[in-house]
Every structure is written in C-alpha cells, then in structure tokens.
Design a protein around this motif. Sequence first.
Motif: not given
Length: 370
Positions: A328-339, A344-347
């Motif tokens: 589950s942690a590896v699957s979640l890490s694939k969806l975590i955006p980079s810094k 960019r998403l927050v901006a």
Amino acid sequence: HLLYAQQWSFLGSIFTPSEAGKYYSYIAGLSSVTSMIAGASVSKLVDKLGLPGLLGMAALSLTCTLLLADWAYSLSEKHGFDPSKELEKLSKQKKSQRKANEEKLQSSSTDFASSQQTNNSLFHQIRHSISLFQRVPILGALFFEALSFQCLSTILNTCLVTQLKDAVPDDAQRAAWTGNFYACVNGLSTMFQFFLMPILNQSMEPKLLWRWMPILPLLCGVARFLPTSFTPNSFVTTSSSSALYTVAISFLAAKTMDYSLRGVLAEMAYVPLSFESRFKGKEIIAVFANRFGKSGMAFILSGLHFAGGGGAGLSGLTLFVTLGWLTSAVSLSKLIPSKSEAERLVAERNSSSNKEKNISSSDADDEHKK
C-alpha cells in the motif's frame, strides 16, 4: 482525534508544500513534547486534584484550544483564506445536486420518493464519499495505507504484549519494561522530528520516504522465520527474550516512524489537494480507516486466539500484514506528486481562488454602483 485531524487540515490549507516540509516536523515534535509532559504529570495531578480536577484541566485545555483555533481562523481570513467560503461553495454544489435529484424523483412514484428521502442522508453521504475517492485516487491510496498500517500496529502491539508476558512474568518488572519502551519511542520520535525530518524533507522526495518506511519492520518480520544457523548466538529467535526483542524492535520502528515520519508525510500529501479532499476526505480516512483497521484486526486476532488456542500464527500474520503495508505504501508513493509539481498545483489553486475573489468583488462593486 477528529479535531486533531481538522487542525492539520487547516495547516495544509495555509501552507505551501515547501513550507509544510519545513515546519510540519517541528509542529509534530512540539506535539510529542507536550504529550510527554502531559503523560508524565498525570499521576501527580491525580494525587493533588483528583479525577474531577483532572477533568476540569482537560476542559480548560480544550477551551484554550478553541480560543487559539478561532484566533488562527480569523488571522487566515485576513490574509485570504476563509474556510467558510469554501464550505459555501460545497453547499451550493450539494443544493444543485439535490435539485437535480428532486427533478428525477418527481417522475417516479410517491412511495419511492418518500423512501428515498428517508434514506437520503445516509446514502447521499456514502455516494458522495465514493465519488470523492473516485475523483481523487490518492485519497483511496491513503485510505488503504492507513488501514494496513493500523492493522500492523495492532498486531505488533498484541505480539509485544504476548512475548512480554512470557519473557517477564513479574507484573512490576513488566510495567517498568513497558514504560521504558514507550519512553524510547517518544524520545526517538522527538529527536527525529526536530533533527532528522527537516533534513530528509529538504533533501529527498516524499515518495522515496514512503517506500523506505516499511523496510525495517519487514526485515524484523522475516528475521523471525530464519533458522538459528543464520543468526548469531546472542540473537536466537527461539528463546522468549530474543523473540521479545525482535518484536520490540519491529514495533519500536513502526511507532517511531508513525510519530515522526509517516504522520508528517501523510499531512504533506493533503497539501496540494482541493479543499473538499483536505477536509472531507481526510475526515473519512482519519476516523473510519484508522478505527476500522484497529477494530478489524482486533476481531481477527480474537478469532485466531479462540480457534488456535493462543498466539499461534502471529508471526506469519505479522509478516503478511507488513507486506500489505509495504504494498500500500508503494502504491501510494506512485500517486504522490514531486515537490515541484506540488508547488505548481498549490500555485494554480491559489491563482484560481484569487480570480474568483476578484470577480466576486467586481460584481459586488457593480451592484453597488447600480
């Protein structure tokens, strides 16, 4: 716990990803320090004030929390973030959806409409939660990660209690051993939160940290199945004391990472998400996934205890659940955006909200002129 989750959601709304990576570990560290102080002072306060006085102090601390939270929300409103406006948007969307549903219900029979209205609140919440998790896949990944970790934490705690009872039969010595164990957990967590986590957050991507977290508990789970010829004489897992320390190291690693690393990474994962995902989605995960993981695993362990007559099969179940947490942690890490992508998403989110504010203010000025 729900108030605690909502406070973290508020922080995720006012911080950028870079600010969250810089300050979240210190906030979590201060929380650990205050928890340590409060826990150490309970016995002394009970002797002096009694249980009614202790409850009064708890009510006073909650009142202080309420006042500070109201102050924080007023400051955020002055600087451009008002959760009430976001809630108004969500309520307008819900009203439009309800109107569409009512138009559909008008063409159906009155009995169906009345039964639908009685179950509307429950079914509407369930459908709304399912649609939210379908629209935001990272919420589903966070849900299963929290579920699997709480299952692992519950079973490791059970293994620790079982092995401790066999290795330390004296109640006083067992209580002292448990106190020292949790003191080590809190001490290591505080050190990691103040000294290690700021460095890791600045130098590494969050997705890599998600993948590394389950490694040590997984190695400890595998070590319990190794034959004695592969282990040193001082670390033979067949004796009760060595088995106790094997479980203790695994539980120590899991709880330390939970307090210092996992909690911070989970809160950082919510920062680039929408307001609904940060508050509504997190509420579902924090309340349902955590509680269901603990209660579900406790139910399974109770069934194994009555079926097997003790703690048979706990080692295999621990390894299986640890593999589930790793998956589950590896699957979640694939969806975590980079810094950079999170920034960019927050901006983009902030720019769109500023545009909406400018449009609404211009419309209000036009109406005032008319």
